[in-house]
Design a protein around this motif. Structure first.
Motif, PDB file in Angstrom:
ATOM      1  N   LEU A  13      74.411  -0.943  33.809  1.00 48.93           N
ATOM      2  CA  LEU A  13      74.865  -2.094  34.572  1.00 48.93           C
ATOM      3  C   LEU A  13      75.936  -2.814  33.773  1.00 48.93           C
ATOM      4  CD1 LEU A  13      71.477  -3.566  35.811  1.00 48.93           C
ATOM      5  CD2 LEU A  13      73.234  -2.517  37.206  1.00 48.93           C
ATOM      6  N   PRO A  14      76.861  -3.497  34.475  1.00 45.93           N
ATOM      7  CA  PRO A  14      77.846  -4.286  33.724  1.00 45.93           C
ATOM      8  C   PRO A  14      77.102  -5.351  32.915  1.00 45.93           C
ATOM      9  CG  PRO A  14      78.256  -4.404  36.101  1.00 45.93           C
ATOM     10  CD  PRO A  14      77.028  -3.577  35.921  1.00 45.93           C
ATOM     11  N   PRO A  15      77.651  -5.744  31.772  1.00 49.34           N
ATOM     12  CA  PRO A  15      76.956  -6.696  30.900  1.00 49.34           C
ATOM     13  C   PRO A  15      76.507  -7.946  31.631  1.00 49.34           C
ATOM     14  CG  PRO A  15      78.869  -5.817  29.774  1.00 49.34           C
ATOM     15  CD  PRO A  15      78.913  -5.281  31.178  1.00 49.34           C
ATOM     16  N   SER A  16      77.320  -8.418  32.579  1.00 52.74           N
ATOM     17  CA  SER A  16      76.971  -9.665  33.253  1.00 52.74           C
ATOM     18  C   SER A  16      75.720  -9.509  34.103  1.00 52.74           C
ATOM     19  CB  SER A  16      78.135 -10.107  34.135  1.00 52.74           C
ATOM     20  OG  SER A  16      78.426  -9.082  35.069  1.00 52.74           O
ATOM     21  N   GLU A  17      75.339  -8.295  34.456  1.00 47.00           N
ATOM     22  CA  GLU A  17      74.163  -8.108  35.299  1.00 47.00           C
ATOM     23  C   GLU A  17      72.929  -7.698  34.504  1.00 47.00           C
ATOM     24  OE1 GLU A  17      74.858  -5.656  38.745  1.00 47.00           O
ATOM     25  OE2 GLU A  17      76.910  -6.393  38.892  1.00 47.00           O
ATOM     26  N   ARG A  18      73.103  -7.484  33.210  1.00 46.77           N
ATOM     27  CA  ARG A  18      71.950  -7.075  32.423  1.00 46.77           C
ATOM     28  C   ARG A  18      71.129  -8.303  32.059  1.00 46.77           C
ATOM     29  NH1 ARG A  18      75.221  -3.549  28.045  1.00 46.77           N
ATOM     30  NH2 ARG A  18      76.734  -2.762  29.552  1.00 46.77           N
ATOM     31  N   ILE A  19      69.839  -8.075  31.905  1.00 43.73           N
ATOM     32  CA  ILE A  19      68.952  -9.137  31.425  1.00 43.73           C
ATOM     33  C   ILE A  19      69.094  -9.179  29.899  1.00 43.73           C
ATOM     34  CG2 ILE A  19      66.537  -9.820  31.162  1.00 43.73           C
ATOM     35  CD1 ILE A  19      66.051  -8.346  33.873  1.00 43.73           C
ATOM     36  N   THR A  20      69.381 -10.347  29.369  1.00 40.57           N
ATOM     37  CA  THR A  20      69.568 -10.459  27.919  1.00 40.57           C
ATOM     38  C   THR A  20      68.234 -10.788  27.258  1.00 40.57           C
ATOM     39  OG1 THR A  20      70.206 -12.759  28.218  1.00 40.57           O
ATOM     40  CG2 THR A  20      71.978 -11.139  28.077  1.00 40.57           C
ATOM     41  N   VAL A  21      67.987 -10.137  26.143  1.00 37.24           N
ATOM     42  CA  VAL A  21      66.658 -10.195  25.523  1.00 37.24           C
ATOM     43  C   VAL A  21      66.776 -10.507  24.043  1.00 37.24           C
ATOM     44  CG1 VAL A  21      64.533  -8.917  25.087  1.00 37.24           C
ATOM     45  CG2 VAL A  21      65.853  -8.444  27.143  1.00 37.24           C
ATOM     46  N   GLY A  22      65.833 -11.310  23.577  1.00 32.61           N
ATOM     47  CA  GLY A  22      65.671 -11.526  22.147  1.00 32.61           C
ATOM     48  C   GLY A  22      64.327 -10.976  21.708  1.00 32.61           C
TER      49      GLY A  22
ATOM     50  N   LEU B 261      69.180  -3.811  30.408  1.00 34.44           N
ATOM     51  CA  LEU B 261      68.907  -4.846  29.424  1.00 34.44           C
ATOM     52  C   LEU B 261      70.007  -4.884  28.368  1.00 34.44           C
ATOM     53  CD1 LEU B 261      65.178  -3.913  28.769  1.00 34.44           C
ATOM     54  CD2 LEU B 261      65.999  -5.715  30.268  1.00 34.44           C
ATOM     55  N   GLN B 262      70.102  -6.020  27.709  1.00 33.13           N
ATOM     56  CA  GLN B 262      70.964  -6.086  26.528  1.00 33.13           C
ATOM     57  C   GLN B 262      70.266  -6.940  25.479  1.00 33.13           C
ATOM     58  OE1 GLN B 262      75.140  -7.408  26.918  1.00 33.13           O
ATOM     59  NE2 GLN B 262      75.489  -5.568  25.682  1.00 33.13           N
ATOM     60  N   VAL B 263      70.132  -6.382  24.300  1.00 31.21           N
ATOM     61  CA  VAL B 263      69.450  -7.070  23.210  1.00 31.21           C
ATOM     62  C   VAL B 263      70.467  -7.932  22.467  1.00 31.21           C
ATOM     63  CG1 VAL B 263      68.151  -6.764  21.083  1.00 31.21           C
ATOM     64  CG2 VAL B 263      67.768  -5.209  22.994  1.00 31.21           C
ATOM     65  N   LEU B 264      70.197  -9.228  22.411  1.00 33.13           N
ATOM     66  CA  LEU B 264      71.148 -10.133  21.765  1.00 33.13           C
ATOM     67  C   LEU B 264      70.649 -10.663  20.430  1.00 33.13           C
ATOM     68  CD1 LEU B 264      72.563 -12.471  24.582  1.00 33.13           C
ATOM     69  CD2 LEU B 264      73.355 -10.227  23.814  1.00 33.13           C
TER      70      LEU B 264
ATOM     71  N   ILE C 185      70.124 -16.243  26.241  1.00 36.69           N
ATOM     72  CA  ILE C 185      69.016 -15.276  26.208  1.00 36.69           C
ATOM     73  C   ILE C 185      68.092 -15.589  27.378  1.00 36.69           C
ATOM     74  CG2 ILE C 185      66.920 -14.625  24.949  1.00 36.69           C
ATOM     75  CD1 ILE C 185      68.545 -14.695  22.406  1.00 36.69           C
ATOM     76  N   ASP C 186      67.881 -14.566  28.232  1.00 34.16           N
ATOM     77  CA  ASP C 186      67.058 -14.748  29.428  1.00 34.16           C
ATOM     78  C   ASP C 186      65.571 -14.572  29.135  1.00 34.16           C
ATOM     79  OD1 ASP C 186      69.458 -12.662  31.117  1.00 34.16           O
ATOM     80  OD2 ASP C 186      69.377 -14.852  31.099  1.00 34.16           O
ATOM     81  N   ALA C 187      65.290 -13.643  28.232  1.00 32.32           N
ATOM     82  CA  ALA C 187      63.894 -13.240  28.070  1.00 32.32           C
ATOM     83  C   ALA C 187      63.627 -12.840  26.629  1.00 32.32           C
ATOM     84  CB  ALA C 187      63.585 -12.055  28.988  1.00 32.32           C
ATOM     85  N   VAL C 188      62.363 -12.852  26.256  1.00 31.54           N
ATOM     86  CA  VAL C 188      61.994 -12.454  24.903  1.00 31.54           C
ATOM     87  C   VAL C 188      60.875 -11.429  24.952  1.00 31.54           C
ATOM     88  CG1 VAL C 188      62.687 -14.589  23.766  1.00 31.54           C
ATOM     89  CG2 VAL C 188      60.367 -14.377  24.651  1.00 31.54           C
ATOM     90  N   LEU C 189      60.894 -10.562  23.953  1.00 35.51           N
ATOM     91  CA  LEU C 189      59.756  -9.675  23.734  1.00 35.51           C
ATOM     92  C   LEU C 189      59.090 -10.123  22.434  1.00 35.51           C
ATOM     93  CD1 LEU C 189      59.088  -6.091  24.440  1.00 35.51           C
ATOM     94  CD2 LEU C 189      58.617  -6.881  22.119  1.00 35.51           C
ATOM     95  N   ILE C 190      57.802 -10.433  22.524  1.00 43.14           N
ATOM     96  CA  ILE C 190      57.064 -10.978  21.384  1.00 43.14           C
ATOM     97  C   ILE C 190      56.106  -9.912  20.876  1.00 43.14           C
ATOM     98  CG2 ILE C 190      55.429 -12.772  20.661  1.00 43.14           C
ATOM     99  CD1 ILE C 190      56.578 -14.514  22.956  1.00 43.14           C
ATOM    100  N   ALA C 191      56.325  -9.500  19.645  1.00 42.27           N
ATOM    101  CA  ALA C 191      55.455  -8.467  19.057  1.00 42.27           C
ATOM    102  C   ALA C 191      55.089  -8.874  17.639  1.00 42.27           C
ATOM    103  CB  ALA C 191      56.147  -7.104  19.087  1.00 42.27           C
TER     104      ALA C 191
END
Lengths: 658, 426
Positions: free
Chosen positions: B37-46, B67-70, B118-124
């Motif tokens: 997907l173009p970058p503007s449509e990806r979900i950005t993740v931390g 997705l795009q990891v920021l 950043i739209d979303a986070v993955l917590i591990a």
């Protein structure tokens, strides 16, 4: 695993048992003395500079605490707590003091408060903090009084915050005045802690303080005040003061707020006002803000009742497409009664807009009970659009119902009703989910026709899914499809699939899990279990199903810890030849070819294909391949590929698992 | 609010009908741009916490075209720098095109959460941190994927549910077995009555956590040990204490984890609850083994079903008319006919997930609750924690699943939460 007990440990445990047996008869003061004697005896061990040696005496004290804390043992509990409080002074080594205070934390009541309060002023910061936590978790009202007093005396921001947090944990209503004053502390961290505490405490006084903060919020406290206000709103709703709650939420829904707070405010208004909020909710549902439309949809979903269902259907008739999708989704979430109402309206509604909306909703609702109604509309409605919409809904549900043969039959029925290319393409795509040879045959009959692209893609999908059980059929399909490619993308897809089918072995039998008592992690790597033994008595070999349809060669072995499993297959080669074998594993792996160990890697890792590459020689005809996959913990998987020495796909090779 | 212009009813219906026509199977190679997907449509993740589990997710997320990891946050400098480099290399083409500014590396999760992009986070992170970071993420307006088990204590679990609901966040608990077909099928068959009346459930998981007695070691360079400990009581550094080794390390230590009870209970007790139809509820009595008449950890449910922690291949549902045993890549029904007849319209059909990560992504876009919504994670981890409390105290406890209270045992009740080391709070 059996652990060696030290002599001290054995004596400690024996002494504890002895002590407990005498508790029933002794008066409190004698009991306290007995506990003091025991704890005194344990203190050197509990403070041993060699940390592992602290285990037995510390665990003995813990066991005593758990037993004394049992219901019906009030006297024992109090006596033990009193005893422990005599052993937390500076004359006791720090490790023992800390441990005792940690054991008091879930056990102590009134009898420990005075001593713990003194320890809030101890010279050692760790002692002070551990004593604080013990007071925080103490149900005695005196513990709260001590913390409030300490808050008044606190001479550093850090300690103020520690006290505030503790009073918040206790939901201490008597601390509200003191905490409210601290919301104007020049130290942002203290002020923030104070605001958060008020939100946790949520007494009427705390709510009043938070509401006042909303009037003139300090910029650095906006987020904290907003959250405290939300918590107060929740409390007010729970107590039946919906109007007061709504007033708070309306402040939060202001356009100047960040989106996450506006969303919370909006949801709060909906929760506070209930059905009275419907006009606002539908207004937002039909508005321009995409995110708020979704929030409105979810809020409407929470409001029960047929009235809301009718309003949703009426709104659907005039909705923009994005909103229409939301409404349909909400209808689907409203339960079987709403879905029945929708089915009835799809058949009987007089208003065209409502009937259109109901057909659409029925097609998109996720309930299998709608299939008959949808089929009827698809066959007999006079409205061509309704027939198409209903057919698509029917196909969507058919994808989820029944086994492979039933689904194929349902979709074949649907295909006979399809009268436009889009509907047919959708059905072909649905057949692509069915892991059966008959589905593959059906798709292959369509590849060389108007539905080429969809049938091709679907045939590739089915080939992957059946590869494990019907490798020959999958490979045959790949050969045929390779002669029918029309684009580079299709050619690449077939090449990738051929590699997955021919290079990666997808036919396996599995045996396991195997464990040995006392062996943890990767320790079963070196243990010889029956599958490794020449005449090993293996209880069972079972077929291993494809677990990853997107990569048939990558197999999950399920769950297990501290164990291993074996997989075996027969590699049939048309000639004797040198090959490259590539393995991936989670975790460790051993490989035998024709009974010879050709690879071993004792490693803890996630599985990816082609992690280890090994040269080997296949003999002409049948070759036995046995793999041991060792599991430490977490995921457990493997894959195996056989290619020519340069890493290219081989021909003249097949697999047999039985 | 301005109403958008109405469209004709026919146009609307046709447009909506078009929405039903998108085939479910759209191969990546058909999307163009290699499927990205173009970058503007990806979900950005931390990412917050990039050890064993987080690292596996990190690798997978970098390959996911939606997705795009920021950002990469970890209290170990070498870990976060390595992951930053990995992401920068992966997205090098985007960077050249000016679509990607690079992956940032953070020690403090607060700095990551403060970013608006950043739209979303993955917590591990280890379990003792889950609740604090997840609540902070919800407040910051992020959607969340949080590894299981949900929390370290029962109260944290339900406070987290409240916070996620308050901010309208999408929250996926990492109990990914619910997205696996064999587990869903097993639960559908059980709940459809195929094994008759459910009588017992047997769950095979490992041991609870305990105290650890580890010698002090020097803190490695670049490791923020105080922050790793966070809300847990102070302890000296030891490599084993903070090791992410599955089945060992911090997972075995009570200050940070419930041990295998929670680590695998969040998988298998979760499936057991799903199969029993007990999401949002739980047992009414929990009885630890006593070396006499109670051999296994036992859970009694109000409807008479007994669950035990004992030998099975994963989860074994036993009823009056048969058994179903299920594990990853394994499904067995006895008699086999139980599973041969397909489910019909009147049977129970459970949420079908397209894959755990994909389900989360879909729900981020649709704002629906994913298959392992925070409340599911909370209800499953509550069962795990109750088990541990009973085990550690060495006595049965009674539980009210409606009120979420332990009945008649005040010491046990105090184990439902633990005061946090200052200055940390939820």
């Amino acid at each position: 695993m059996m652990r060696k007990c030290t002599l001290l440990g054995l004596l400690t445990l024996a002494a504890t048992a002895c002590l407990l047996n005498t508790t029933a008869a002794a008066p409190a003061s004698d009991l306290e003395k007995q506990y003091i004697d025991k704890i005194t005896e344990w203190i050197p061990g509990m403070s041993d500079p060699d940390i592992p040696k602290r285990k037995d005496p510390q665990q003995a004290l813990e066991k005593l605490c758990h037993e004394a804390g049992a219901p019906g043992k009030a006297a024992e509990r109090e006596a033990l707590c009193r005893a422990m409080m005599t052993k937390v002074g500076p004359d006791v080594p720090k490790p023992a003091r800390i441990w005792i205070l940690r054991k008091v934390e879930p056990l102590g009541r009134d009898e420990v408060v005075a001593r713990l309060t003194e320890l809030l002023r101890d010279e050692d910061a760790d002692i002070r903090e551990t004593a604080r936590r013990a007071l925080v978790n103490n149900p005695s009202p005196q513990a709260g009084a001590s913390l409030r007093a300490e808050l008044a005396r606190a001479d550093t921001s850090k300690w103020q915050i520690a006290m505030i947090n503790g009073l918040a944990f206790r939901r201490d209503g008597q601390a509200v005045d003191a905490i409210a004053k601290l919301t104007s502390s020049p130290d942002d961290a203290v002020a923030t802690a104070a605001v958060c505490a008020l939100g946790d405490i949520r007494t009427p006084e705390a709510i009043k303080a938070v509401t006042a903060l909303l009037e003139k919020p300090r910029p650095t406290l906006h987020a904290s005040i907003a959250e405290a206000a939300m918590k107060c709103g929740e409390e007010l709703i729970a107590k039946g003061s919906a109007d007061q709650a709504a007033a708070i939420y309306e402040r939060l829904y202001d356009k100047s707020r960040p989106e996450s707070i506006r969303i919370a405010g909006f949801q709060g208004i909906a929760a506070a006002r209930g059905t009275k909020a419907l006009p606002m909710l539908f207004d937002v549902l039909n508005g321009d803000d995409a995110r708020m439309r979704m929030v409105a949809a979810r809020s409407i979903q929470e409001i029960p009742g047929d009235e809301v269902t009718r309003k949703l259907l009426a709104a659907l008739g005039n909705a923009q497409p994005e909103t229409a999708e939301l409404i349909i989704d909400v209808l689907g979430q409203r339960g079987p009664e709403a879905r029945q109402a929708v089915a009835r309206l799809a058949r009987e509604a007089k208003e065209p807009a409502v009937k259109d909306a109901a057909v659409l909703a029925l097609a998109q609702l996720g309930d299998a009970s709608a299939m008959d109604a949808l089929l009827l509309i698809a066959k007999s409605s006079e409205n061509a659009t309704h027939r198409s919409v209903a057919l698509r809904g029917y196909v969507r549900l058919a994808r989820e119902q029944g086994g492979p043969e039933e689904r194929l039959q349902t979709l074949t029925t649907a295909m006979s009703l399809a009268n436009n290319a889009d509907d047919k393409k959708l059905i072909v795509s649905a057949i692509g989910d069915i892991p059966s040879v008959k589905a593959l045959d059906e798709l292959m009959s369509l590849v060389d026709g108007d539905l080429h692209a969809e049938a091709f893609a679907a045939a590739v999908s089915v080939s992957k899914r059946i590869a494990g059980r019907n490798h020959a059929a999958a490979l045959d399909a790949v050969d045929k499809l390779s002669r029918l490619t029309k684009t580079d993308s299709e050619k690449n897809a077939i090449d990738a699939l051929r590699d997955a089918l021919t290079s990666y072995c997808t036919s396996w039998m599995v045996s396991g899990p195997y464990k040995q008592k006392g062996k943890e992690g990767l320790e079963t790597f070196d243990v010889v279990f029956p599958p490794e033994e020449p005449q090993g008595n293996v209880k069972e070999w079972k077929p291993l199903n494809v677990t990853n349809p997107d990569h048939p060669g990558h197999f999950d072995l399920g769950k297990g810890n501290n164990c291993c499993a074996y997989v075996r297959t027969t590699v049939i080669s048309e000639s004797e030849r040198e090959v490259q074998m590539a393995f991936g594993s989670d975790d460790a792996i051993k490989v035998w070819l024709n009974g010879q160990l050709i690879h071993a890697n004792k490693v803890n890792r996630p599985c990816a294909c082609d992690q280890d590459k090994v040269k080997a020689t296949l003999k002409k005809g049948e070759n036995t391949l046995l793999i041991k996959v060792v599991q430490g913990g977490g995921d457990w998987a493997f894959c195996c590929a056989i290619r020519d020495p340069d890493g290219k796909p081989l021909t003249g090779i097949s697999y047999k698992a039985e | 609010m301005t109403q958008r212009a109405r469209v004709s009813r026919r146009t609307l219906l046709k447009r909506a009908a078009g929405a039903l026509a998108v085939p479910y199977f759209v191969p990546a190679w058909a999307l163009g741009r290699g499927g990205w997907l173009p970058p503007s449509e990806r979900i950005t993740v931390g990412f917050i916490g990039i050890g064993n589990m987080g690292g596996g997710h990190f690798d997978g997320f970098l390959e996911d075209k939606q997705l795009q990891v920021l950002a990469a946050c970890d209290v170990r400098r070498d870990v976060r720098e390595r992951r930053k480099e990995q992401a920068d290399k992966k997205y090098a083409a985007d960077r050249q095109a000016g679509d990607y500014k690079g992956c940032a590396a953070y020690n403090n999760f607060e700095d990551l959460l403060a970013r608006d992009d950043i739209d979303a986070v993955l917590i591990a992170v280890p379990d003792h941190w889950h609740a604090i970071i997840a609540c902070a993420a919800a407040r910051a307006g992020k959607d969340i994927y949080c590894e299981k088990p949900l929390t370290l204590t029962i109260k944290e679990a339900w406070d987290l549910v409240d916070t996620v609901r308050r901010y309208g966040r999408v929250f996926q608990t990492g109990s990914q077995q619910r997205s696996d077909r064999e587990f869903r099928l097993a639960c559908e068959l059980v709940r459809s009555g195929r094994i008759g009346k459910l009588q017992t459930v047997t769950v095979n998981i490992g041991e609870p956590s305990q105290e650890a007695y580890l010698p002090e070691q020097p803190v490695p360079e670049g490791f923020d040990w105080d922050r790793w400990l966070g809300p847990a009581p102070w302890q000296p550094y030891n490599a084993e204490r903070c090791s992410g080794n599955y089945g060992g390390g911090w997972r075995k230590i009570r200050d940070y984890s419930g041990g295998m009870t929670t680590d695998w209970g969040a998988h298998h007790y979760d499936i057991a609850q799903w199969g029993m139809g007990m999401d949002g509820s739980g047992p009414v009595e929990i009885i630890p083994p006593n070396g006499k008449d109670v051999e296994h950890m036992t859970f009694k449910y109000a409807n008479g079903v007994i669950m035990q922690r004992a030998q099975a291949n994963g989860v074994l549902f036993s009823g009056t008319e048969g058994d179903i045993e299920v594990n990853r890549g394994y499904f067995q029904a006895e008699p086999k006919s139980i599973a041969e007849e397909p489910l019909g319209p009147n049977d129970v059909h459970l949420y079908k997930s397209p894959g755990h990560r994909q389900d989360w992504i879909n729900c981020i876009r649709s704002r629906k609750r994913p298959i392992c919504d925070v409340a599911i994670g909370a209800s499953s981890v509550t069962v795990c924690h109750l088990s541990n409390i009973a085990y550690w105290l060495g006595r049965p406890i009674k539980w009210d699943p409606e009120k979420r209270e332990i009945i008649g045992d005040s010491e046990a009740s105090r184990w439902m939460d633990r005061p946090k080391r200052a200055p940390w709070r939820l």
